[in-house]
Motif scaffolding. Structure first.
Motif, PDB file in Angstrom:
ATOM      1  N   VAL A 207     -86.269 -65.515 -16.028  1.00 24.15           N
ATOM      2  CA  VAL A 207     -85.681 -64.188 -15.858  1.00 24.15           C
ATOM      3  C   VAL A 207     -84.160 -64.312 -15.749  1.00 24.15           C
ATOM      4  O   VAL A 207     -83.404 -63.568 -16.378  1.00 24.15           O
TER       5      VAL A 207
ATOM      6  N   VAL B 179     -81.262 -62.467 -17.976  1.00 22.58           N
ATOM      7  CA  VAL B 179     -80.325 -61.541 -17.338  1.00 22.58           C
ATOM      8  C   VAL B 179     -78.880 -62.035 -17.491  1.00 22.58           C
ATOM      9  O   VAL B 179     -77.961 -61.252 -17.723  1.00 22.58           O
TER      10      VAL B 179
ATOM     11  N   GLY C 175     -77.763 -61.154 -20.716  1.00 30.78           N
ATOM     12  CA  GLY C 175     -77.580 -59.710 -20.686  1.00 30.78           C
ATOM     13  C   GLY C 175     -76.213 -59.344 -20.141  1.00 30.78           C
ATOM     14  O   GLY C 175     -75.514 -58.501 -20.688  1.00 30.78           O
ATOM     15  N   ARG C 176     -75.816 -60.023 -19.072  1.00 28.63           N
ATOM     16  CA  ARG C 176     -74.524 -59.713 -18.449  1.00 28.63           C
ATOM     17  C   ARG C 176     -73.360 -60.131 -19.337  1.00 28.63           C
ATOM     18  O   ARG C 176     -72.263 -59.617 -19.206  1.00 28.63           O
TER      19      ARG C 176
ATOM     20  N   ALA D 247     -78.290 -55.243 -16.903  1.00 33.61           N
ATOM     21  CA  ALA D 247     -78.348 -56.560 -16.266  1.00 33.61           C
ATOM     22  C   ALA D 247     -77.571 -56.558 -14.945  1.00 33.61           C
ATOM     23  O   ALA D 247     -78.001 -57.139 -13.950  1.00 33.61           O
TER      24      ALA D 247
ATOM     25  N   TYR E  98     -79.514 -54.693 -12.280  1.00 34.26           N
ATOM     26  CA  TYR E  98     -80.622 -55.532 -11.818  1.00 34.26           C
ATOM     27  C   TYR E  98     -80.162 -56.549 -10.768  1.00 34.26           C
ATOM     28  O   TYR E  98     -80.726 -56.645  -9.682  1.00 34.26           O
ATOM     29  N   THR E  99     -79.116 -57.301 -11.077  1.00 40.36           N
ATOM     30  CA  THR E  99     -78.685 -58.331 -10.126  1.00 40.36           C
ATOM     31  C   THR E  99     -78.192 -57.692  -8.830  1.00 40.36           C
ATOM     32  O   THR E  99     -78.514 -58.172  -7.742  1.00 40.36           O
TER      33      THR E  99
ATOM     34  N   ALA F 134     -82.467 -62.900 -10.067  1.00 36.90           N
ATOM     35  CA  ALA F 134     -81.170 -62.244  -9.901  1.00 36.90           C
ATOM     36  C   ALA F 134     -80.108 -63.252  -9.481  1.00 36.90           C
ATOM     37  O   ALA F 134     -78.988 -63.249 -10.003  1.00 36.90           O
TER      38      ALA F 134
ATOM     39  N   ALA G 280     -79.371 -65.725 -12.305  1.00 35.39           N
ATOM     40  CA  ALA G 280     -78.527 -65.128 -13.351  1.00 35.39           C
ATOM     41  C   ALA G 280     -77.053 -65.345 -13.017  1.00 35.39           C
ATOM     42  O   ALA G 280     -76.255 -65.698 -13.881  1.00 35.39           O
TER      43      ALA G 280
END
Lengths: 248, 225
Positions: B42, B46, B49-50, B61, B64-65, B108, B111
């Motif tokens: 995950v 993520v 994504g960031r 993203a 989410y974190t 999270a 990431a």
């Protein structure tokens, strides 16, 4: 210029509100060596980085052998392959040996077999005088040696043009010569080169033409003898006199 | 005679229940491994994504974190177990609820670790890769990631050690790991002092060597830089 390798027309580059390139026009002939001088912040490096589109030009067009490489549909990797670049801080891959650094392009990008890539890389490292450093990591090499590996790495893609971005500025003075020697040999072989540098002696000996940048534009250009001894532009004369004053 | 009555420690009670305790410990280890694997996967998604070039992907993203880093772990676990089934209609066993909540929590944090590792690689390296006509993906895979890995491994190991201990929170939703077993046995035998003492020692004995290993990793990879 009919046989232009590179032709730049009206190139502009903005970084936010900063107007770094303000309409640059330049044509470089096949096999020509152009030395670019100018104070820091005058847009020399940005200009080079626009030529292989590491920076996106904001406006203007760049032709490589007649092909518009600023066109949105252009195959960017193919363009970059034809333009080799050497950086001020070498940017060698620290997790790879000298040989692997040079092999990376041919094997990853050109899909050459490892054996063939190795032969090519060995030949190039030999050419820059590093045949005995093949399996050494960059951290164990001097700055001059690292920069020569970087030149070999760029040459491994068989480029038509080489861009040199202040490649000797980060080197100790006694290591500058070995890098310039390699560059001079390259020029003698007929490589088309654009060289941003403060090494005026190199410019004097190797350049076909010297181009002076100031505030994002070319303010003067001509043969090295003329620029270095009797430049037309007052700004150029002042810049050059400051350089000489710094050295002595 | 003054003072409280003397307490008689009865560690033999613990010994009798040791097999039961060890089944809990086994689940603790299993959960740690599974949550870590989930978190690693995950986290990687993520992190990219960031760093995406699309604003919407970056925003999702980022949300989410931040969501997972700014709410208590216990709240996340309880929410997934009690609220998620009602909102989504999917009922999960305590084990899977716990695995999901803790795994995504680790994700999270992972990431952020990945992202920091990738960003710590000098931008000149990317420029050099692109100048060699590599694509962005090739540059990431062959140039940036190999250099990011050595910087990511030590904080990743730290994450692992705290995850090993944090699995104990899952006892709150009835996951039968070490802590849950301990409470169960304590209630049955009326010997909480002995049980929880032994459990504390167990966590320490298992965590301390891991912690030493983390320190060794830090030293090793710092020397490489």
């Amino acid at each position: 210029m009919a046989d232009a390798m590179i032709r730049v027309q009206g190139l502009h580059k903005h970084f936010g509100t900063l107007h770094v390139l303000r309409g640059v026009d330049l044509a470089v002939a096949r096999g020509e060596v152009v030395v670019i001088i100018g104070p820091s912040g005058s847009g020399k490096s940005t200009f080079l980085r626009c030529l292989n589109r590491l920076e996106e030009p904001s406006r203007g067009r760049i032709f490589l052998e007649g092909t518009d490489i600023t066109h949105p549909k252009v195959n960017l990797p193919r363009v970059r392959r034809q333009i080799g670049m050497v950086f001020q801080h070498f940017n060698l891959f620290p997790h790879r040996t000298a040989l692997e650094n040079v092999m990376e392009g041919p094997s990853t990008v050109l899909r050459m077999s490892r054996a063939d890539a190795r032969v090519r890389a060995q030949a190039l490292l030999d050419k820059v005088g590093l045949a005995d450093k093949l399996d050494v990591k960059p951290s164990a090499l001097s700055g001059g040696q690292q920069q020569r590996v970087a030149i070999a790495r760029a040459l491994a893609m068989d480029p038509k043009v080489m861009l040199f971005d202040e490649v000797t500025s980060a080197l100790d003075p006694e290591l500058v010569g070995e890098v310039l020697t390699v560059m001079k040999r390259l020029a003698d072989e007929g490589m088309t080169m654009l060289v941003v540098t403060h090494e005026m002696q190199f410019g004097e000996k190797v350049a076909d033409r010297v181009v002076m940048f100031d505030e994002g534009a070319i303010i003067e250009e001509g043969p090295p003898k003329k620029i270095f001894s009797r430049a037309d532009h007052e700004r150029t004369r002042r810049f050059l006199s400051q350089l000489h004053w710094d050295v002595s | 005679m003054g003072g409280p009555p003397r307490y008689t420690w009865r560690f033999d009670v613990v010994l009798e229940n040791l097999p039961l305790l060890l089944t809990g410990l086994w689940l603790t280890c299993t959960l740690t491994v599974l949550c870590m694997l989930l978190g690693l996967g995950v986290g990687l998604v993520v992190a990219f994504g960031r760093l995406s070039r699309w604003r919407l992907v970056r925003a999702v993203a980022f949300a989410y974190t931040e969501l997972f880093r700014t709410t208590p772990l216990l709240v996340q676990i309880v929410w997934v177990f009690y609220v998620l089934p009602i909102v989504s209609g999917i009922t999960l066993s305590p084990f899977f609820s716990g695995l999901l909540a803790l795994g995504f929590n680790v994700g999270a944090f992972m990431a952020e670790i990945y992202r920091a590792g990738i960003l710590s690689v000098n931008p000149g390296q990317t420029a050099a890769g692109l100048a060699l006509r590599m694509t962005r993906a090739q540059t990431m895979r062959r140039v940036v990631l190999p250099q990011a890995v050595t910087r990511v491994i030590p904080p990743m190991a730290t994450m692992w050690v705290s995850l090993f201990k944090d699995t104990s929170i899952l006892s709150a939703i009835g996951v039968i790991e070490l802590m849950f077993r301990a409470r169960e046995i304590a209630t049955d035998t009326y010997r909480p002092l002995e049980i929880f003492t032994v459990v504390a020692v167990l966590y320490f004995v298992l965590t301390y060597p891991q912690s030493l290993a983390v320190n060794a990793l830090y030293r090793r990879f710092r020397m490489q830089e």
